[in-house]
Motif scaffolding. Structure first.
Motif, mmCIF file in Angstrom:
data_model
loop_
_atom_site.group_PDB
_atom_site.id
_atom_site.type_symbol
_atom_site.label_atom_id
_atom_site.label_comp_id
_atom_site.label_asym_id
_atom_site.label_seq_id
_atom_site.Cartn_x
_atom_site.Cartn_y
_atom_site.Cartn_z
ATOM 1 N N SER A 79 0.812 -1.223 0.000
ATOM 2 C CA SER A 79 0.000 0.000 0.000
ATOM 3 C C SER A 79 0.844 1.272 0.000
ATOM 4 N N GLY A 80 2.159 1.163 0.243
ATOM 5 C CA GLY A 80 3.009 2.341 0.299
ATOM 6 C C GLY A 80 2.930 3.085 1.620
ATOM 7 N N ASN A 81 2.484 2.394 2.662
ATOM 8 C CA ASN A 81 2.374 3.023 3.995
ATOM 9 C C ASN A 81 3.711 2.846 4.718
ATOM 10 N N TYR A 82 4.679 3.715 4.385
ATOM 11 C CA TYR A 82 6.036 3.529 4.869
ATOM 12 C C TYR A 82 6.227 4.003 6.314
ATOM 13 N N GLN A 83 5.364 4.899 6.813
ATOM 14 C CA GLN A 83 5.475 5.330 8.207
ATOM 15 C C GLN A 83 5.200 4.165 9.147
ATOM 16 N N ASP A 84 4.142 3.413 8.857
ATOM 17 C CA ASP A 84 3.851 2.229 9.678
ATOM 18 C C ASP A 84 4.951 1.184 9.534
ATOM 19 N N LEU A 85 5.555 1.116 8.344
ATOM 20 C CA LEU A 85 6.638 0.159 8.147
ATOM 21 C C LEU A 85 7.803 0.461 9.092
ATOM 22 N N VAL A 86 8.163 1.739 9.228
ATOM 23 C CA VAL A 86 9.249 2.113 10.134
ATOM 24 C C VAL A 86 8.874 1.787 11.579
ATOM 25 N N LYS A 87 7.602 2.003 11.953
ATOM 26 C CA LYS A 87 7.144 1.678 13.314
ATOM 27 C C LYS A 87 7.296 0.190 13.601
ATOM 28 N N ILE A 88 6.978 -0.657 12.590
ATOM 29 C CA ILE A 88 7.087 -2.109 12.784
ATOM 30 C C ILE A 88 8.547 -2.486 13.036
ATOM 31 N N PHE A 89 9.462 -1.902 12.284
ATOM 32 C CA PHE A 89 10.886 -2.205 12.475
ATOM 33 C C PHE A 89 11.373 -1.703 13.839
ATOM 34 N N LEU A 90 10.867 -0.534 14.270
ATOM 35 C CA LEU A 90 11.244 -0.034 15.596
ATOM 36 C C LEU A 90 10.769 -0.978 16.692
ATOM 37 N N GLU A 91 9.530 -1.451 16.579
ATOM 38 C CA GLU A 91 8.990 -2.368 17.582
ATOM 39 C C GLU A 91 9.745 -3.692 17.579
ATOM 40 N N THR A 104 11.759 -6.902 20.206
ATOM 41 C CA THR A 104 11.431 -8.343 20.242
ATOM 42 C C THR A 104 12.427 -9.177 19.438
ATOM 43 N N LEU A 105 13.029 -8.567 18.382
ATOM 44 C CA LEU A 105 13.988 -9.267 17.503
ATOM 45 C C LEU A 105 13.397 -10.551 16.922
ATOM 46 N N SER A 106 12.147 -10.464 16.455
ATOM 47 C CA SER A 106 11.477 -11.642 15.895
ATOM 48 C C SER A 106 11.748 -11.801 14.400
ATOM 49 N N LEU A 107 12.058 -10.704 13.706
ATOM 50 C CA LEU A 107 12.303 -10.792 12.262
ATOM 51 C C LEU A 107 13.736 -11.243 11.999
#
Length: 995
Positions: free
Chosen positions: A335-347, A351-354
């Motif tokens: 969808s091009g929602n890159y702000q939420d993408l950065v939030k996911i990486f910050l979270e 947790t270091l799950s990815l």
């Protein structure tokens, strides 16, 4: 008992105690020892490669009494061989994982087709049209097994394969590999065309819900020994190895899931089918285990498939899937929602799950999109890269090179975000001391890498920095930065280059190999090789690029160098120099050859002479492409070196044919005829075929034009060329890869090289030499008995008009040589009207009439200032005009035929009148009448149109005939001027039409 079974039993009972004096394979076949080995309980299966041996022997074509190749016969021997191959596969429980790892696609295709055949599947029957439930269990299982392999092979072919780096070229091995590659591609093409049918067959297999059986050694023996029992035990429900319904479903679901997943790249809806099949496989594996008697499911790969399908098919009502970071990242990227993408990486930094690889793949995709022109993504790339870097720091990984590149020009915003990520990625209350030390070291190194003291103060005054570093450590760091500030102000710190950034050993090797391929600087090449050999001693770096080619005559000597570094360096310098020479980059070629010469001079006189020879060839090319192109004669030093090479008598020196060719061509191009005819040493003429041929060419050119009694050298040259073109010669390829012609009979020339490539015909540039060679081959082309249309050429009369043994000459090769030579000659001088006439005659002889007219007209145009002057009569001879007439006639341009009939010395009224009678003409017809100056032809046109009732065309003809300049009472000069003016306009109109 059948006859075959009786023969088999008799052979077994009379088995000798020791093998006869034959190969192991023949003994194994004749004594059937393989059967005994397979039937013994043994933990180690027989080698799968036995299948390859058996099938190769069974598929060998036979040769009949007339030496004609026949398909493999269907005899007892070949049937036994195929049966033995099937028995090896049966012993391996038909495990496709094992068979696919060890057998190539063509061999496995042959094996499974034999299984279908012995399982009584009718040949030519589409499997999709067969009802599996009505077939015997072993037959149905054979069809399922074949179609499983088909879709597995399609899926496997879609995966990238790392190409093995080739070693020294071996023609027989390369030929076998090419044949196998082509055969594999043909099989894959058929399998892909039948993929839809295979999928339908396997979908039908899922509905069977009953146990099936696959052939064992015992059932195969029964089929081979007792054909009458095919409808008996071998088709019963208890024959063969039992495969339960759940095992079949587990295998088929997994394979169908894989093919659906592959097809989903072009059809997203198919991913849902893949998801269903993989999750069904997962259930069956959980229930029955991933290993069976004859198959194994890779659980890690299955888990990866399930995870990917869960992401790709995630929907709004699937809360569990939507909650995973993978599905959220996929949705954000889509969808091009890159702000939420950065939030996911910050979270996830907490947790270091990815996995690290997944994080890197997302970052690579963002960089790819940014490079396509999306400027807004630059900031997103930086933020995701920072998140990944902090994650790497906490996990003890090396800092990614992209972070170093993005941080070459730091600013306040970048530092703020980096500190925010660091603060949110570590909980100081619960974090271990090891994590705190890693984060503290990262921030400390960050400060040391910053030049701007304001940015350093931002980091050192941050809360996280204060908590992680002790007071003493902070003060010491700040003092170091203050002391450095004066030096920073006095001199600018150089920007860190890409290659100065530390990387792992494998990355360094890859980067250095890439530089090695691109570099043409000898010093840099040597430095790179030293570094590479310091990292590993197991690699042969001259094989890094398959574009590095060195002639075999040199390669054998270079690869014999014992020191690996020196061997790699000499080979690469030579290969790069030859490549630069081929692409006319003579400056770099000279640098590379000079470095190679300096290197080999220290240890190999043989290679030193080789390099001197190559530098001579390079100097010849350099002069011909530079000063020589403008007519400047070569320096005397270069001419002396060329003579010295031809007269060289150093033993055991590898020589390339092309150097001798170019040397002789060089002397001919610069008219060194005196040396070639008078001064060249006699032993050299007798031993060097190129010098001999060059001497004859030079002598012939000196005598042109001359009296018939001085044509002895022309006759000698004719005899030599006829000897070269004899079909009793056989073509062979020399050590340097060039085609040569080896004489069976004794000859003063010894070894000669044939036709246009004989010794550099395509390097000749002197017009007289090229004309001589052309006229010789044209004459040789014309002497054949079945020739219909002769080709004209300048000086063609100096050659003999017959050959004692016409059958000995390969006239097909002569015709090809004439075409190649005239094409090359026109690249040297496109305005030579004699060469243009030869080209036109060639097209005329091969029925290419439009092209022939093009060159006939071009020949006239270049020697008459585009027909503004009279075309010389030795160019437009009666033969040329008659051929132009025939060309127009074959092209149905009949009015042009009539006009050209006027060009002959004696006007051909018969042909002209016959052409004008044709009513189906493809030219402009009456609009050409203004180009006719012969009154008789115009009077005939007037009569013809009156007879046909064509009033308009009759008036045009009457208007043309009524022009005063065509009045027969006019002086001859006026009539000739009128004819010449019409010739000019007509030929110019024709030129515009055919150019």
């Amino acid at each position: 008992m059948s006859a075959e079974a009786a023969d088999r039993e008799a052979a077994t009972s009379s088995r000798p105690c020791t093998p006869p004096q034959t190969s192991w394979f023949e003994f194994l076949l004749e004594e059937a020892l393989l059967e005994q080995h397979l039937q013994k309980p043994s933990p180690d299966p027989p080698p799968v490669q036995l299948i390859v041996q058996f099938l190769e022997q069974a598929s060998k074509p036979s040769v009949n009494e007339q030496n004609q190749v026949q398909p493999p016969p269907d005899n007892k021997r070949n049937r036994i061989l195929k049966l033995l191959a099937l028995k090896v596969a049966a012993h391996l429980k038909w495990d496709l994982d094992v068979l696919e790892k060890s057998l190539s696609v063509p061999v496995l295709n042959m094996l499974l087709n034999e299984l279908l055949c012995i399982s009584k599947v009718p040949p030519g029957t589409k499997h999709v049209d067969v009802d599996l439930s009505s077939l015997p269990p072993t037959t149905a299982m054979a069809i399922i097994l074949y179609n499983r392999w088909a879709i597995r092979t399609i899926v496997q072919s879609s995966f990238p394969v790392k190409q093995a780096k080739p070693g020294p070229p071996q023609l027989n091995v390369m030929s076998q590999m090419q044949q196998e590659k082509e055969l594999t591609e043909n099989i894959l093409k058929v399998l892909k065309e039948q993929a839809a049918d295979s999928i339908l067959v396997l979908e039908g297999a899922l509905k069977l819900n009953k146990d099936l059986y696959v052939h064992t050694i015992r059932t195969l023996d029964l089929l081979a020994m007792e054909p009458g029992m095919v409808n008996g035990e071998t088709e019963s429900s208890t024959a063969g190895l039992k495969i339960t319904a759940e095992e079949i479903q587990c295998q088929v679901c997994y394979d169908l899931g894989a093919i659906y997943f592959q097809q989903g790249s072009t059809n997203a809806a198919v991913h849902q089918n893949a998801k269903e099949k993989f999750f069904k496989t997962k259930e069956l594996v959980a229930k029955n285990g991933s290993s069976s008697l004859h198959f194994t499911i890779d659980e890690e790969r299955l888990a990866g498939y399930c995870q990917a399908c869960g992401i790709l098919t995630s929907s709004s009502d699937d809360a569990s899937q939507q909650a995973t970071p993978y599905s959220q990242i996929h949705s954000c990227m889509k969808s091009g929602n890159y702000q939420d993408l950065v939030k996911i990486f910050l979270e996830d930094n907490v947790t270091l799950s990815l996995p690290v690889q997944f994080r890197q793949s997302v970052l690579r995709e963002l960089f790819r999109r940014a490079q396509q022109g999306t400027d807004a993504l630059d900031e997103v790339c930086f933020k995701v890269c920072v998140c990944n870097t902090v994650c790497d720091v906490l996990q003890g990984q090396t800092i990614d090179i992209r972070f170093c590149q993005l941080f070459l020009k730091p600013n306040k915003e970048k530092i703020d975000f980096l500190l925010e990520v660091c603060s949110r990625s570590i909980n100081l209350e619960t974090a271990s001391e090891e994590l705190k030390r890693k984060m503290a070291a990262f921030l400390k190194n960050l400060c040391l890498g910053l030049e701007d003291l304001q940015l350093v103060f931002m980091v050192s005054s941050h809360e996280l920095f204060i908590k992680l570093l002790k007071d003493d450590e902070r003060k010491l760091l700040i003092d170091q930065m203050r002391k450095r500030s004066s030096r920073i102000n006095l001199c600018t710190k150089p920007v860190t280059s890409f290659y100065d950034i530390p990387a792992s050993a494998s990355v360094n090797i890859g980067q250095l190999e890439h530089q090695l391929i691109l570099s043409v600087d000898p010093r840099r090449i040597r430095q790179i090789l030293i570094e590479l050999h310091g990292m590993t001693s197991e690699r042969q770096f001259w094989t890094v690029s398959n574009k590095w080619e060195v002639p075999n005559v040199y390669g054998n000597v270079i690869l014999g160098i014992k020191d690996s570094l020196t061997r790699d360096l000499v080979y690469i310098l030579m290969a790069k120099g030859l490549h630069c020479c081929a692409i006319k980059d003579f400056v770099h070629a000279k640098q590379l050859f000079a470095a190679c010469l300096e290197l080999v001079t220290e240890f190999s006189p043989k290679l030193r002479q080789v390099m001197l020879n190559e530098m001579l060839l390079l100097d010849i090319y350099t002069h011909e492409a530079g000063p020589g192109a403008s007519g400047e004669r070569p320096p005397s030093d270069l001419i002396s070196r060329v003579r010295g090479y031809l007269e060289m008598r150093v033993p055991d020196i590898p020589l390339r044919q092309v150097i001798a060719e170019e040397c002789v061509a060089f002397l001919l191009n610069w008219c060194e005829n005196e040396y070639l005819t008078m001064q060249v040493p006699l032993p050299l003429v007798q031993t060097n075929p190129y010098v001999k041929l060059g001497q004859l060419l030079a002598a012939t050119c000196k005598e042109l034009p001359g009296p018939k009694e001085s044509r002895r050298t022309a006759k000698d040259l004719w005899e030599v060329v006829v000897q070269i073109c004899s079909v009793s010669n056989q073509h062979k390829r020399g050590n340097d890869g060039r085609v040569s012609l080896i004489k069976h009979r004794e000859s003063t020339l010894g070894i000669m090289y044939s036709y246009g490539d004989v010794f550099g015909f395509f390097s000749l540039q002197e017009p007289l030499v090229l004309t001589t060679i052309l006229s010789l081959f044209v004459k040789l082309h014309n002497v054949r008995e079945d020739i219909v249309n002769d080709i004209a050429a300048e000086h063609i009369s100096i050659w003999p008009s017959s050959i004692p043994n016409l059958q000995s000459v390969d006239f097909e090769a002569v015709a090809v040589t004439v075409k190649e030579l005239v094409s090359y000659a026109l690249t040297i001088n496109a305005n030579n009207h004699f060469w243009l006439i030869i080209q036109a005659d060639i097209y005329f002889a091969t029925n290419q009439y439009s092209a022939a007219l093009h060159y006939y007209l071009q020949a006239g145009a270049v020697c008459s200032d585009f027909f503004n002057k009279i075309v010389p009569p030795d160019v437009y001879t009666d033969q040329v005009i008659k051929r132009m007439i025939k060309c127009c006639s074959f092209l149905n341009c009949h009015t042009q035929v009539a006009i050209l009939c006027q060009f002959l010395r004696e006007v051909d009224y018969k042909t002209a009148f016959k052409a004008l009678q044709e009513q189906n003409s493809h030219d402009a017809m009456d609009s050409y009448y203004e180009y006719i100056w012969d009154v008789t032809i115009l009077e005939y046109l007037t009569y013809l149109h009156h007879k046909r009732g064509e009033t308009d065309k009759r008036q045009i003809a009457i208007k043309a005939i009524g022009q005063t300049e065509l009045n027969a009472s006019n002086p001859e000069e006026v009539l000739q001027l009128a004819a010449q003016r019409r010739k000019k306009k007509f030929l110019q109109a024709m030129a515009k039409l055919y150019f």
